[in-house]
Design a protein around this motif. Structure first.
Motif, short mmCIF file in Angstrom:
data_model
loop_
_atom_site.label_atom_id
_atom_site.label_comp_id
_atom_site.label_asym_id
_atom_site.label_seq_id
_atom_site.Cartn_x
_atom_site.Cartn_y
_atom_site.Cartn_z
N ASN A 44 -5.60 -6.04 4.41
CA ASN A 44 -4.74 -6.84 5.28
C ASN A 44 -4.30 -5.96 6.44
O ASN A 44 -3.97 -4.79 6.23
CB ASN A 44 -3.52 -7.36 4.53
CG ASN A 44 -2.61 -8.20 5.42
OD1 ASN A 44 -2.98 -9.28 5.85
ND2 ASN A 44 -1.43 -7.67 5.73
N GLY A 45 -4.29 -6.49 7.63
CA GLY A 45 -3.87 -5.70 8.77
C GLY A 45 -4.80 -4.53 8.98
O GLY A 45 -6.01 -4.68 9.11
N ASN A 46 -4.24 -3.32 8.96
CA ASN A 46 -4.99 -2.12 9.28
C ASN A 46 -5.43 -1.33 8.05
O ASN A 46 -5.97 -0.24 8.19
CB ASN A 46 -4.14 -1.21 10.18
CG ASN A 46 -3.76 -1.89 11.47
OD1 ASN A 46 -4.60 -2.56 12.09
ND2 ASN A 46 -2.52 -1.75 11.90
N ILE A 47 -5.16 -1.85 6.84
CA ILE A 47 -5.43 -1.11 5.60
C ILE A 47 -6.48 -1.82 4.77
O ILE A 47 -6.45 -3.03 4.59
CB ILE A 47 -4.14 -0.96 4.77
CG1 ILE A 47 -3.13 -0.04 5.47
CG2 ILE A 47 -4.45 -0.39 3.38
CD1 ILE A 47 -1.79 0.05 4.76
N ASN A 48 -7.42 -1.02 4.24
CA ASN A 48 -8.31 -1.46 3.17
C ASN A 48 -8.17 -0.45 2.04
O ASN A 48 -8.30 0.76 2.27
CB ASN A 48 -9.77 -1.50 3.65
CG ASN A 48 -10.76 -1.79 2.53
OD1 ASN A 48 -10.92 -1.01 1.60
ND2 ASN A 48 -11.46 -2.90 2.64
N PHE A 70 -8.41 4.77 0.27
CA PHE A 70 -7.43 4.16 1.16
C PHE A 70 -7.92 4.37 2.59
O PHE A 70 -7.86 5.47 3.11
CB PHE A 70 -6.07 4.82 0.92
CG PHE A 70 -4.91 4.26 1.71
CD1 PHE A 70 -4.91 4.22 3.10
CD2 PHE A 70 -3.77 3.81 1.08
CE1 PHE A 70 -3.83 3.74 3.83
CE2 PHE A 70 -2.67 3.33 1.77
CZ PHE A 70 -2.71 3.29 3.16
N ILE A 71 -8.40 3.31 3.23
CA ILE A 71 -8.97 3.40 4.57
C ILE A 71 -7.93 2.96 5.60
O ILE A 71 -7.33 1.89 5.46
CB ILE A 71 -10.22 2.51 4.70
CG1 ILE A 71 -11.29 2.93 3.69
CG2 ILE A 71 -10.78 2.57 6.12
CD1 ILE A 71 -12.45 1.96 3.61
N TRP A 72 -7.73 3.79 6.63
CA TRP A 72 -6.84 3.43 7.75
C TRP A 72 -7.23 4.23 8.97
O TRP A 72 -7.35 5.43 8.88
CB TRP A 72 -5.39 3.72 7.39
CG TRP A 72 -4.41 3.28 8.44
CD1 TRP A 72 -3.77 2.08 8.52
CD2 TRP A 72 -3.94 4.04 9.56
NE1 TRP A 72 -2.94 2.04 9.61
CE2 TRP A 72 -3.03 3.24 10.28
CE3 TRP A 72 -4.23 5.32 10.06
CZ2 TRP A 72 -2.41 3.67 11.44
CZ3 TRP A 72 -3.60 5.75 11.22
CH2 TRP A 72 -2.70 4.93 11.90
N PRO A 73 -7.39 3.57 10.12
CA PRO A 73 -7.36 2.12 10.31
C PRO A 73 -8.73 1.51 10.03
O PRO A 73 -9.76 2.17 10.19
CB PRO A 73 -6.99 1.99 11.79
CG PRO A 73 -7.61 3.21 12.44
CD PRO A 73 -7.49 4.31 11.41
#
Length: 578
Positions: A44-48, A70-73
């Motif tokens: 959701n948004g900028n996080i996977n 934890f992927i960002w962005p």
């Protein structure tokens, strides 16, 4: 492949081989039928990121070549990961005979002691059928997309890769496993539908955009065998007998696209009373490159964080982000004292106190047992109590006093006791000690957030500010409060006006004036002076503003609201009549 990735890959491979042989010998008729763990992705948004149904998250053994999950962005074509892995440690003592007590501990991080499933009978080891039951594969739902009421498949892109999301139908939401729901239609039981009952967060009527529910317990593979040991997986004890119901969720709301919430419902299913209980959220934050990170905490706000030590990262570049792990809700313990109040979202419990962060600790990749990866439950429990791994008291070198909060200086302002050495750091948000009787339940809730400022220290400032907003959002029952400018006139002085209407039911508007840019708090208190809610807790430009107070969840009575800045405080009275 960097050194950390290679080491962990070898550990996973060797441990898998060891576990295969060991479990096959212990359960020759059942080993091959045990269900494999399931990865469930949340974006959701900028996080996977990824949650597993066996007790750890932010760690992707399936897709990621390194494990970091934890992927960002998500918009970056390069896979950038600020958190390598996260897990939960639970330790407690219980009587085994006479007055003799035994410490037991369950943990997850790069691997896990937990297995998918519940403990059907308090005090009994789960039957092997629990570990074979696909009902514990975990559930992903969306309660904001009407087209997903009956489930469905969607694809999303993160870091240039396409991910498939398999949404469960609302009717499959596992109420019988403890999954919370929102009662809408007034009919007893769960009757799901877009305008009827739906999956929930455990209170209020919030509609998260993504929700994941899993259940796990620490009788590994439904056996009562001693927990395995490996670096950062502290084994050596028998199972604690704990069942954990984990809920992760996120909101598609402006300002919260860089965060998510994790809720643990922890149940003592051992058949014995626990004392000296500690819970620790454990994180290996790696802001891109893993060798140049530092950790710290704000003990008053119950937040720990990982940030870049030298403001330059091999992967994120200059001004790397910081990631924060905040305890929003801790265990609630009964005191019987009428002046004690445990503040919960949408509710207050009189005669109870809430246990918040009792310490912040860290350990490093490798090193001696006092500061390095604990592979034994005794060392881990020492870290959880706020000691070093060897059980020695930690001293703040700035004050010379003993402390359980390591690196509690102000990293945002670069003052006080801060992490002096960059490295590969893991840190713990500790809660305890407290007691749990057999069958007792406690709920703890954390927020994860990430922010990127103009430099590494400003990133810490920004992630703490974001976590403040998340806390306000959480304790306002996930209702957006918002601040509304009245006009463009810059006032000459601070002022707090009488709310309107007054008396009110159930909403009222509070107006105030700020002559210069200031950090502003607007709080509401009951007639006994107990804090009810925080309406505003952020920096505000000069101007005249309104903020709304919705008292739907509060009883009739006299309330007070207070405006506080660095140089001004004023309080006024209001009356709620229902």
């Amino acid at each position: 492949m960097n050194r950390k990735v290679l080491i962990i890959a070898l550990l996973i491979l060797s441990n898998s081989i060891i576990n295969f042989a060991s479990d096959h010998n212990k359960n020759p008729n059942n080993y091959y039928t045990l269900l494999p763990p399931t990865n469930i992705y949340l974006q959701n948004g900028n996080i996977n990121t990824v949650f597993r149904n066996d007790g750890y998250f932010n760690y992707d053994k399936v897709i990621s070549p390194s494990g970091a999950g934890f992927i960002w962005p998500v918009t970056s074509t390069q896979r950038l990961t600020p958190v390598f892995t996260s897990g939960i440690w639970i330790g407690a003592k219980s009587v085994i005979s006479g007055n003799q007590k035994e410490l037991r501990l369950a943990a997850s991080m790069y691997n896990t002691h937990y297995s998918p499933g519940n403990i059907p009978v308090n005090g009994q080891i789960p039957p092997i059928s629990v570990c074979n039951d696909p009902a514990f594969n975990g559930y992903l739902v969306s309660v904001t997309d009407q087209s997903l009421v009956n489930g469905g498949v969607r694809t999303k892109t993160a870091a240039g890769r396409t991910y498939t999301f398999n949404y469960s139908s609302w009717s499959a939401w596992p109420i019988n496993q403890g999954a919370p729901f929102v009662e809408v239609n007034g009919v007893p039981g769960y009757q799901p539908g877009w305008n009827a009952d739906r999956p929930g967060v455990g209170f209020g009527t919030a509609r998260p955009s993504e929700m994941i529910f899993v259940v796990f317990m620490d009788y590994t593979n439904c056996t009562n065998n001693i927990h395995d040991s490996e670096p950062s997986l502290p084994g050596g004890s028998l199972p604690l007998g704990v069942e954990v119901q984990q809920l992760a969720y996120t909101f598609d709301v402006t300002g919260f696209h860089d965060s998510y919430f994790v809720r643990y419902k922890i149940i003592n299913k051992s058949g014995k009373n626990w004392d000296s209980t500690y819970i620790s959220l454990v994180n290996d934050g790696d802001l891109g490159d893993y060798l140049d990170d530092a950790v710290g905490c704000d003990s008053l706000k119950s937040i720990a964080y990982t940030y870049n030590y030298d403001n330059i990262d091999l992967e994120y570049g200059t001004a790397p982000p910081a990631v924060g792990y905040r305890l929003l809700q801790g265990p609630v313990v009964y005191t019987g004292i009428n002046t004690d109040t445990a503040k919960l979202p949408c509710n207050n419990l009189i005669g109870y106190k809430m246990k918040m962060m009792s310490g912040h600790n860290y350990f490093v990749n490798g090193g001696n047992p006092c500061i390095g990866d604990p592979d034994d439950y005794i060392y881990a429990y020492n870290f959880m109590k706020g000691l070093n791994g060897c059980g020695e008291t930690i001293f703040n070198p700035i004050t010379g006093l003993p402390t359980k909060y390591v690196y509690s200086g102000n990293a945002c302002n670069s003052t006080g006791w801060r992490d002096p050495v960059q490295g590969d750091k893991r840190n713990l948000v500790n809660i305890g000690p407290f007691n749990m009787a057999s069958g007792d339940t406690q709920v703890v809730v954390y927020s994860y957030s990430i922010a990127r400022g103009s430099n590494n220290f400003q990133s810490v400032c920004d992630v703490i500010s974001l976590s403040d907003n998340l806390k306000n959002y959480y304790y306002n029952c996930f209702n957006l409060i918002g601040i509304e400018p009245i006009n463009n006139i810059v006032p000459e002085k601070f002022a707090l006006m009488q709310n309107y209407p007054n008396p009110f039911n159930p909403e009222t508007k509070i107006s105030f004036s700020i002559p210069k840019k200031s950090f502003v708090e607007v709080k509401v208190f009951d007639a006994l002076g107990r804090e009810v809610t925080v309406l505003l807790n952020e920096e505000v430009n000069a101007g005249n503003y309104n903020v709304n107070f919705n008292a739907t969840s509060y009883p009739s009575g006299i309330y007070f609201y207070r405006l506080s800045t660095g140089s001004f405080t004023e309080t006024k009275k209001m009356i709620l009549l229902k």
